[in-house]
Design an enzyme around this catalytic site. Structure first.
Site, short mmCIF file in Angstrom:
data_model
loop_
_atom_site.label_atom_id
_atom_site.label_comp_id
_atom_site.label_asym_id
_atom_site.label_seq_id
_atom_site.Cartn_x
_atom_site.Cartn_y
_atom_site.Cartn_z
N ARG A 1 0.83 -1.20 0.00
CA ARG A 1 0.00 0.00 0.00
C ARG A 1 0.87 1.26 0.00
NH1 ARG A 1 -3.62 -1.45 5.17
NH2 ARG A 1 -1.63 -2.41 5.75
N ASP B 1 -20.58 -11.49 20.74
CA ASP B 1 -20.27 -10.13 21.17
C ASP B 1 -20.78 -9.94 22.59
OD1 ASP B 1 -19.36 -7.46 19.45
OD2 ASP B 1 -20.59 -6.95 21.18
N SER C 1 -10.59 -2.05 8.29
CA SER C 1 -11.33 -3.10 8.99
C SER C 1 -12.30 -3.78 8.04
CB SER C 1 -12.09 -2.50 10.18
OG SER C 1 -11.21 -2.00 11.15
N TYR D 1 -0.85 4.48 10.76
CA TYR D 1 -1.22 3.49 11.76
C TYR D 1 -0.01 3.22 12.65
CZ TYR D 1 -5.46 2.28 9.09
OH TYR D 1 -6.67 2.31 8.45
N ALA E 1 -7.08 -9.16 14.95
CA ALA E 1 -6.64 -8.25 16.01
C ALA E 1 -5.16 -8.38 16.32
CB ALA E 1 -7.46 -8.51 17.29
N ILE F 1 -16.91 -3.64 13.06
CA ILE F 1 -16.76 -3.52 11.61
C ILE F 1 -16.15 -4.78 11.02
CG2 ILE F 1 -15.71 -2.22 9.72
CD1 ILE F 1 -17.84 -0.65 11.21
N VAL F 2 -15.04 -5.26 11.59
CA VAL F 2 -14.39 -6.47 11.08
C VAL F 2 -15.33 -7.65 11.16
CG1 VAL F 2 -12.55 -8.14 11.51
CG2 VAL F 2 -12.04 -5.71 11.61
N VAL G 1 -1.52 -12.65 9.92
CA VAL G 1 -0.81 -11.60 9.18
C VAL G 1 -1.24 -10.23 9.70
CG1 VAL G 1 -0.46 -10.56 6.91
CG2 VAL G 1 -0.53 -13.05 7.14
N ALA G 2 -0.26 -9.42 10.08
CA ALA G 2 -0.56 -8.15 10.74
C ALA G 2 -0.97 -7.05 9.78
CB ALA G 2 0.64 -7.70 11.57
N ASN G 3 -0.75 -7.23 8.50
CA ASN G 3 -1.17 -6.21 7.53
C ASN G 3 -1.95 -6.88 6.40
OD1 ASN G 3 1.23 -7.46 6.57
ND2 ASN G 3 1.64 -5.74 5.20
N ASP H 1 -2.50 -7.11 15.15
CA ASP H 1 -1.69 -5.89 15.22
C ASP H 1 -1.96 -5.09 16.50
OD1 ASP H 1 -4.18 -5.01 14.49
OD2 ASP H 1 -3.57 -4.07 12.61
#
Length: 372
Positions: free
Chosen positions: A15, A198, A134, A94, A268, A178-179, A298-300, A270
């Protein structure tokens, strides 16, 4: 203002923080935009497109950091960038500080101004700069989960939506934000049997109204989670506490209750991850296995679909970037309260409480820096 857009150097991060269209809007307002050579290529934008928009191209990341008053990025600076950041330089990106203490300490030491996308907050408590990524990550979580459920990739060998006469996969989504909502839509569209867990009854009532019939809701607590994961094929961790570490909802001992070849996708990660056994991975090596359970952490995640992600991110960040460039960070925050919680570190002080608490460091109220 002089704005710098460096090329992202995190593993497989394609990105870019600003599109040529975004650069043109800033240049039109009298600002100077400097973009590192090939910074936009991963997202499908050429250097020529940036120069046509009025930006200048610089050959190296060092030159971008050296000239810029405001740095616009996508992901947090990584270690090679720490030494490039100057005192008083504004970084707009971020950060996810609460998940990584060395980054926090590095930004304290260089006395920069760190404005984090993920904690910019509207009056209704929504997070406008976190929402677009998200949305991407939630949808991708199901794509990736479905992929890793395939036997050659270590999964159970189950098709997410099943076929006539064969039951679909059971998908558990931890978190209805959102996710979680985007993940549920994708999983439901593929025909899976979906349960969103939730802690908010109000949110679950809303989701129950808008989701298709193959999506159910359930109160999130340890007892229910322990029961539900026994039959789950795919679990998506989608829990967010703004600016703070995510709680561990699935602990190490719970893995032994899960099916062999089940898949965990922790969006989550990250923010520290809501699954205890998750640790950040990369697009290059995205998974590992513990107790026969496949972990995708994967964090991204949105970095794998950079064209979509870059456009979605710039749509959200550009109005704020224009305010910061036009007015400077202090006046912009004084006039727009949405930017105030985005300020995390200023001149060596942590001004976002959850970050200070994460590491037991001193907290300084942001009001100190916004007073006239």
């Amino acid at each position: 203002m002089i704005i710098g857009v460096p090329k992202e150097i995190k593993n497989n991060e394609n990105r870019v923080a600003l599109t040529p269209a975004g650069a043109k809007e800033l240049v039109k307002r009298g600002h100077s935009v400097f973009v590192q050579h090939t910074a936009g290529e991963g997202s499908g934008f050429t250097d020529d497109q940036y120069t046509e928009a009025g930006a200048a191209i610089l050959p190296s990341i060092e030159e971008v950091y050296a000239i810029a008053e405001m740095i616009m990025k996508v992901k947090e600076p990584i270690e090679p960038e720490y030494k490039l950041i100057k005192e008083n330089q504004l970084l707009f990106t971020y950060f996810h500080f609460a998940s990584y203490e060395p980054l926090t300490k590095a930004m304290i030491e260089n006395k920069s101004i760190c404005l984090a996308y993920e904690t910019v907050e509207k009056a209704d408590r929504s997070l406008p700069l976190l929402v677009p990524m998200s949305e991407v990550a939630g949808r991708m979580a199901i794509q990736k989960g479905a992929n890793y459920l395939e036997k050659p990739l270590g999964g159970r060998g189950i098709l997410l939506g099943g076929v006539p006469g064969v039951l679909p996969a059971k998908v558990i989504i931890l978190g209805g934000g959102i996710v979680g909502t985007q993940a549920a839509w994708m999983a439901a569209g593929l025909g899976a049997d979906v349960t969103i867990m939730d802690v908010s009854l109000q949110r679950m009532r809303y989701l129950s109204d808008v989701m298709p019939a193959n999506v159910k809701t359930m109160m999130s607590n340890e007892f229910n989670i322990r029961e539900m994961i026994k039959d789950a094929d795919l679990i998506v961790g989608a829990v967010l506490i703004p600016g703070a570490k995510a709680p561990h909802l699935i602990t190490r001992d719970m893995l032994t209750d899960m099916k062999k070849g089940a898949v965990l996708v922790d969006v989550a990660v990250d923010q520290g991850g809501c699954i205890e056994t998750c640790k950040p991975t990369t697009h290059e090596n995205p998974t590992y296995v513990i107790d026969d359970v496949v972990h995708y952490c994967v964090a991204n995640m949105p970095g794998a679909v950079p064209y979509t992600s870059t456009l979605a991110l710039t749509n959200a960040t550009l109005p704020y970037a224009i305010q910061l460039a036009d007015k400077g960070w202090k006046k912009a925050a004084q006039e727009n309260p949405e930017l105030v919680p985005g300020l995390n570190v200023i001149h060596g002080d942590i001004v976002y409480k959850a970050v200070a608490e994460a590491f037991g460091l001193a907290y300084v109220p942001v009001a100190k820096y916004l007073a006239d």
